[in-house]
Design a protein around this motif. Structure first.
Motif, PDB file in Angstrom:
ATOM      1  N   LEU B  86       0.687  -1.463   0.151  1.00 28.14           N
ATOM      2  CA  LEU B  86       0.051   0.616   0.019  1.00 28.14           C
ATOM      3  C   LEU B  86       0.944   1.142   0.101  1.00 28.14           C
ATOM      4  N   PHE B  87       2.442   1.470   0.939  1.00 28.85           N
ATOM      5  CA  PHE B  87       2.788   2.133   0.052  1.00 28.85           C
ATOM      6  C   PHE B  87       4.024   2.266  -0.345  1.00 28.85           C
ATOM      7  N   GLY B  88       3.438   0.893  -2.075  1.00 29.04           N
ATOM      8  CA  GLY B  88       4.944   1.169  -2.518  1.00 29.04           C
ATOM      9  C   GLY B  88       5.957   0.612  -2.618  1.00 29.04           C
ATOM     10  N   LEU B  89       5.745  -0.742  -1.618  1.00 34.13           N
ATOM     11  CA  LEU B  89       7.401  -1.224  -0.708  1.00 34.13           C
ATOM     12  C   LEU B  89       7.264  -2.597  -1.380  1.00 34.13           C
ATOM     13  N   SER B  90       8.209  -2.966  -1.867  1.00 35.04           N
ATOM     14  CA  SER B  90       7.736  -5.089  -2.243  1.00 35.04           C
ATOM     15  C   SER B  90       8.801  -5.804  -1.629  1.00 35.04           C
ATOM     16  N   TYR B  91       8.333  -6.595   0.179  1.00 35.82           N
ATOM     17  CA  TYR B  91       8.989  -6.787  -0.288  1.00 35.82           C
ATOM     18  C   TYR B  91       8.447  -8.070   0.272  1.00 35.82           C
ATOM     19  N   SER B  92       9.543  -9.316   0.054  1.00 33.48           N
ATOM     20  CA  SER B  92       8.521 -10.434   0.483  1.00 33.48           C
ATOM     21  C   SER B  92       8.415 -11.068   2.147  1.00 33.48           C
ATOM     22  N   PRO B  93       7.781 -12.109   3.029  1.00 32.75           N
ATOM     23  CA  PRO B  93       7.603 -12.237   3.961  1.00 32.75           C
ATOM     24  C   PRO B  93       8.480 -12.234   4.796  1.00 32.75           C
ATOM     25  N   SER B  94      10.451 -13.009   4.131  1.00 31.65           N
ATOM     26  CA  SER B  94      10.769 -13.888   4.596  1.00 31.65           C
ATOM     27  C   SER B  94      11.685 -12.470   4.112  1.00 31.65           C
ATOM     28  N   GLU B  95      11.238 -11.740   3.822  1.00 32.29           N
ATOM     29  CA  GLU B  95      12.567  -9.668   3.909  1.00 32.29           C
ATOM     30  C   GLU B  95      11.563  -9.415   5.106  1.00 32.29           C
ATOM     31  N   ILE B  96      10.964  -9.742   5.886  1.00 30.13           N
ATOM     32  CA  ILE B  96      10.388  -9.432   7.240  1.00 30.13           C
ATOM     33  C   ILE B  96      10.622 -10.186   8.570  1.00 30.13           C
ATOM     34  N   VAL B  97      10.800  -9.011   9.493  1.00 37.78           N
ATOM     35  CA  VAL B  97      11.298  -9.263  10.665  1.00 37.78           C
ATOM     36  C   VAL B  97      10.016  -8.952  11.698  1.00 37.78           C
ATOM     37  N   VAL B  98       9.493  -9.730  12.848  1.00 34.44           N
ATOM     38  CA  VAL B  98       8.797  -8.617  13.675  1.00 34.44           C
ATOM     39  C   VAL B  98       9.670  -8.905  15.024  1.00 34.44           C
ATOM     40  N   CYS B  99       9.218  -8.210  15.867  1.00 36.19           N
ATOM     41  CA  CYS B  99      10.389  -7.356  16.946  1.00 36.19           C
ATOM     42  C   CYS B  99       9.270  -7.205  17.914  1.00 36.19           C
ATOM     43  N   PRO B 100       9.766  -7.117  19.074  1.00 33.97           N
ATOM     44  CA  PRO B 100       8.698  -6.620  20.246  1.00 33.97           C
ATOM     45  C   PRO B 100       8.606  -5.324  20.753  1.00 33.97           C
ATOM     46  N   GLY B 101       8.470  -4.388  19.570  1.00 33.10           N
ATOM     47  CA  GLY B 101       8.447  -2.831  19.793  1.00 33.10           C
ATOM     48  C   GLY B 101       8.992  -2.117  18.901  1.00 33.10           C
ATOM     49  N   PRO B 102       9.090  -1.192  18.018  1.00 31.56           N
ATOM     50  CA  PRO B 102       9.584  -0.545  17.550  1.00 31.56           C
ATOM     51  C   PRO B 102      10.662  -0.535  18.286  1.00 31.56           C
ATOM     52  N   LYS B 103      11.141   0.463  18.886  1.00 30.92           N
ATOM     53  CA  LYS B 103      12.385   0.515  19.535  1.00 30.92           C
ATOM     54  C   LYS B 103      13.155  -0.189  19.771  1.00 30.92           C
ATOM     55  N   ASP B 104      13.128  -2.083  20.142  1.00 29.20           N
ATOM     56  CA  ASP B 104      13.491  -3.061  20.084  1.00 29.20           C
ATOM     57  C   ASP B 104      13.889  -3.211  18.752  1.00 29.20           C
ATOM     58  N   ALA B 105      13.457  -3.218  17.714  1.00 28.29           N
ATOM     59  CA  ALA B 105      13.436  -3.215  16.230  1.00 28.29           C
ATOM     60  C   ALA B 105      14.429  -2.350  16.016  1.00 28.29           C
ATOM     61  N   VAL B 106      14.575  -0.946  16.800  1.00 24.89           N
ATOM     62  CA  VAL B 106      15.577  -0.309  16.352  1.00 24.89           C
ATOM     63  C   VAL B 106      17.227  -1.181  16.728  1.00 24.89           C
ATOM     64  N   PHE B 107      16.675  -1.252  18.297  1.00 26.49           N
ATOM     65  CA  PHE B 107      17.747  -1.873  19.215  1.00 26.49           C
ATOM     66  C   PHE B 107      18.396  -3.181  18.166  1.00 26.49           C
ATOM     67  N   LYS B 108      17.922  -3.512  17.739  1.00 27.43           N
ATOM     68  CA  LYS B 108      18.338  -4.982  16.884  1.00 27.43           C
ATOM     69  C   LYS B 108      18.969  -4.936  15.699  1.00 27.43           C
ATOM     70  N   ILE B 109      18.639  -3.800  14.995  1.00 25.33           N
ATOM     71  CA  ILE B 109      19.335  -3.360  14.007  1.00 25.33           C
ATOM     72  C   ILE B 109      21.187  -2.617  14.195  1.00 25.33           C
ATOM     73  N   CYS B 110      21.322  -2.433  15.023  1.00 28.88           N
ATOM     74  CA  CYS B 110      22.307  -1.387  16.377  1.00 28.88           C
ATOM     75  C   CYS B 110      23.092  -2.744  16.074  1.00 28.88           C
ATOM     76  N   VAL B 111      22.391  -3.865  17.349  1.00 26.00           N
ATOM     77  CA  VAL B 111      23.326  -4.806  17.584  1.00 26.00           C
ATOM     78  C   VAL B 111      23.261  -5.820  16.522  1.00 26.00           C
ATOM     79  N   THR B 112      22.850  -5.226  15.500  1.00 25.38           N
ATOM     80  CA  THR B 112      23.660  -7.309  14.384  1.00 25.38           C
ATOM     81  C   THR B 112      24.611  -5.700  13.373  1.00 25.38           C
ATOM     82  N   MET B 113      23.810  -4.395  13.512  1.00 26.71           N
ATOM     83  CA  MET B 113      25.698  -3.900  12.872  1.00 26.71           C
ATOM     84  C   MET B 113      26.646  -2.868  13.470  1.00 26.71           C
ATOM     85  N   LEU B 114      25.822  -2.388  14.681  1.00 32.20           N
ATOM     86  CA  LEU B 114      26.984  -1.914  15.492  1.00 32.20           C
ATOM     87  C   LEU B 114      28.319  -2.737  16.274  1.00 32.20           C
TER      88      LEU B 114
END
Lengths: 408, 408
Positions: B86-114
């Motif tokens: 609906l927002f013009g974005l094309s991600y398959s279900p395997s390109e999505i990960v659900v997290c316990p909150g958006p803040k947690d999602a930000v944290f998980k990205i930082c843990v994975t990258m930094l």
């Protein structure tokens, strides 16, 4: 070069139990009848108590959908405080932090304690050990845990720990887990006292005491926490997941000395904001009602019956396994090494727990987790929070498959 | 020496908005009538849509209380996949990960990258910036973020970013946040295109695009994601918290290139297991029903009315503030520096946004967050997801308190 996860993130292994779950799910989708001792959860066999589900639902309908304070909803902190008293532990509400699951609680302790640039930044765990304790130190510091083996009774040796702590000044965290996953072992209070005495000589070392199975202890034994002996150095991890049979509800907590809990609450607020509030409100209600632990002990008692049936079937049919009767949790961890060196009907020699587990899946539709996934090769883990039918038929199938092995 | 949190954990600051919330809560407990523009949540003023509450409750009663796969319940991954279209974005279900909150999602990205030992381990953020983006790099690497100031219109400057990336090879992550907290600014698509062009020259740098306010955009504007321009380098963070007015329900997600998402799912599985399953099931149902965004736009429209009333009152009564009309989210971030150098009736000279915010709490019962908490001194943040009565009376009270200040 495109995006890459960090070198440390690349090193961590996928969860073996979730891996096993996906194998089991695939076989089920293929229409196979699976005897699934793979994953450590009780639902749907033992559903979450209705009282708890109704209280969560009520909180949701009452619009308890806003943020709670980062350490947790005050009502829940009060209820956990009162509940810990039932286990002989005295923590004020300000010494408790609620997290989105016990696994998350473990992670938050590691994030707060394991700094890669500190001298003390190593985690010690006793094998067999739960997957997170292997992966989290790697994810956060690049260093694997220090793994000490337990003895033949699957218990830690205080002298061995004393030797390590005297020689090695890099230890920050020691993980203890009783009742234990994957073994079902319950540490005797005397052993906890000895361990506390050893660790107490090193005041800056922290015990992460994973007690998520505290209400699942059999044979009239009582759960005792190392925090009773070593309150100033213990961070106790508890949670509702296992004790109310609601692994997918994700609520855990940490209790510990106030100075540490402030830092942990701050980490929690910066990384999670808070925990699903209807679940917090519902669990608070549940704990206030379950002051005699009756609802939780109903779940324990249902598991106890399953343990009996499993022990009996195993004792009768799986003669060459070596094992002790587990006293807690819902895991059974027999030593299967006497089956090694035998040959499958297809002519494959089985030499490892992983080969054996795969043979059992393929030839008996029985799903278990190889002990080497828990750093203890030669064993298999059975999670027995399943139906009596699964246990009875599963063990028969397993025994028949083992009987088909030929000694070379 | 007793237990100590790590040096990095000791350096992170408490959440300023949660701090402000506790001040507001204390005043309320003292029986004061508070005009609370402090915390960014809509509940109880705008409750969670009944459809969503009923679906979560139903899933709970249906015993959807077991673990989901670590990346998320397949039903929800499918629903998010369809919703992103609906927002013009094309991600398959395997390109999505659900997290316990958006803040947690930000944290998980930082843990994975930094990774503190990598050359590239710095996070870049544009001030004013959300609290987590300051604290998480410190917690994980001991290094503060690199903070670039936005321009007078509170927008990032692509040339300034280009200069930084050409000079500095330590950047791993760039945070973009549109619609923005704390400013309400929506980045124009042309600016997103320019930023994408600059970042696209450095293929190993990741954009963390925080889009939790994507459904709250006014004046007929449409939400555009930088992922439309830079899919291979963007990790998009979304979530239900703000768009369904359920901040306390804690469900967020990450969408991004598949190679990264495998590592993130593995981090998620090792640190959280999964997200509260009834909430996952309920949100999946909600997304399938809200394909025209009608329920989410109802919340946006209610917020839009509040924005109008706030703008009007402010324009009329607070003459010396300097501000632009916000286009999204539910924040207003006026520049209050013209009030500096004035004196309170008690004779105190107000020289900072923090002194001004404290004066407004004490003399007008109006709670705001000082801009310096977001690395942009001189401003105040108003979260206006409150009642019209709060806005009307609150702004009157605030204007009167400002009128009581005397110019030296």
């Amino acid at each position: 070069m495109g995006l890459m996860p960090s070198a440390w993130a690349q090193q961590i292994k996928p969860s073996p139990t979730l891996e096993i779950k996906s194998i089991a799910d695939r076989l089920r989708q293929e229409g196979k009848q699976i005897y699934d001792f793979g994953i450590g959860e009780m639902n749907p066999e033992l559903p979450v108590p209705h009282l708890l589900k109704a209280a969560i639902s009520q909180a949701l309908m009452d619009d308890a959908t806003h943020y709670s304070p980062e350490a947790g909803d005050p009502e829940l902190l009060e209820a956990i405080h009162a509940d810990l008293r039932l286990f002989g532990l005295s923590y004020s509400p300000s010494e408790i932090v609620v997290c989105p699951g016990p696994k998350d609680a473990v992670f938050k302790i590691c994030v707060t304690m394991l700094n890669p640039t500190s001298r003390r930044n190593r985690l010690v765990t006793f094998a067999p050990t739960y997957e997170s304790f292997e992966n989290l130190p790697i994810l956060l510091t690049g260093k694997p845990p220090i793994i000490l083996q337990t003895d033949a009774h699957l218990l830690p040796d205080p002298n061995q720990l004393a030797d390590l702590l005297n020689q090695d000044d890099t230890v920050a965290l020691i993980v203890l887990n009783s009742p234990n996953n994957p073994t079902g072992t319950v540490y005797p209070p005397s052993l906890l006292g000895e361990l506390a005495e050893v660790i107490g000589r090193h005041g800056q070392i922290c015990v992460l005491s994973d007690e998520v199975y505290r209400t699942i202890v059999y044979d009239g034994l009582e759960h005792v926490s190392i925090a009773s002996y070593l309150p100033k150095q213990t961070l106790l991890v508890g949670g509702m997941s296992k004790e109310v049979s609601g692994t997918g509800l994700r609520l855990g907590f940490i209790a510990g000395p106030e100075a540490m809990m402030g830092a942990i609450a701050n980490v929690e607020g910066n990384t999670s904001s808070c925990v699903n509030l209807p679940t917090q409100k519902g669990y608070a209600h549940f704990l206030r009602k379950d002051v005699d632990l009756r609802l939780r002990y109903q779940i324990r008692d249902a598991l106890s019956i399953r343990r009996e049936v499993l022990m009996e079937g195993f004792g009768e049919l799986v003669k060459d396994a070596v094992w002790e009767r587990p006293s807690g949790a819902f895991y059974f961890f027999p030593d299967m090494r006497r089956y090694f060196g035998r040959q499958t009907p297809e002519g494959q020699l089985l030499n490892t727990d992983e080969e054996l587990a795969l043979y059992l899946i393929e030839s008996a539709n029985v799903v278990t987790v190889p002990g080497s996934k828990f750093q203890r090769p030669g064993h298999l883990r059975f999670a027995y929070a399943v139906s009596l039918e699964t246990i009875n038929t599963g063990i028969e199938q397993l025994a028949e498959a083992l009987a088909r092995l030929s000694v070379e």
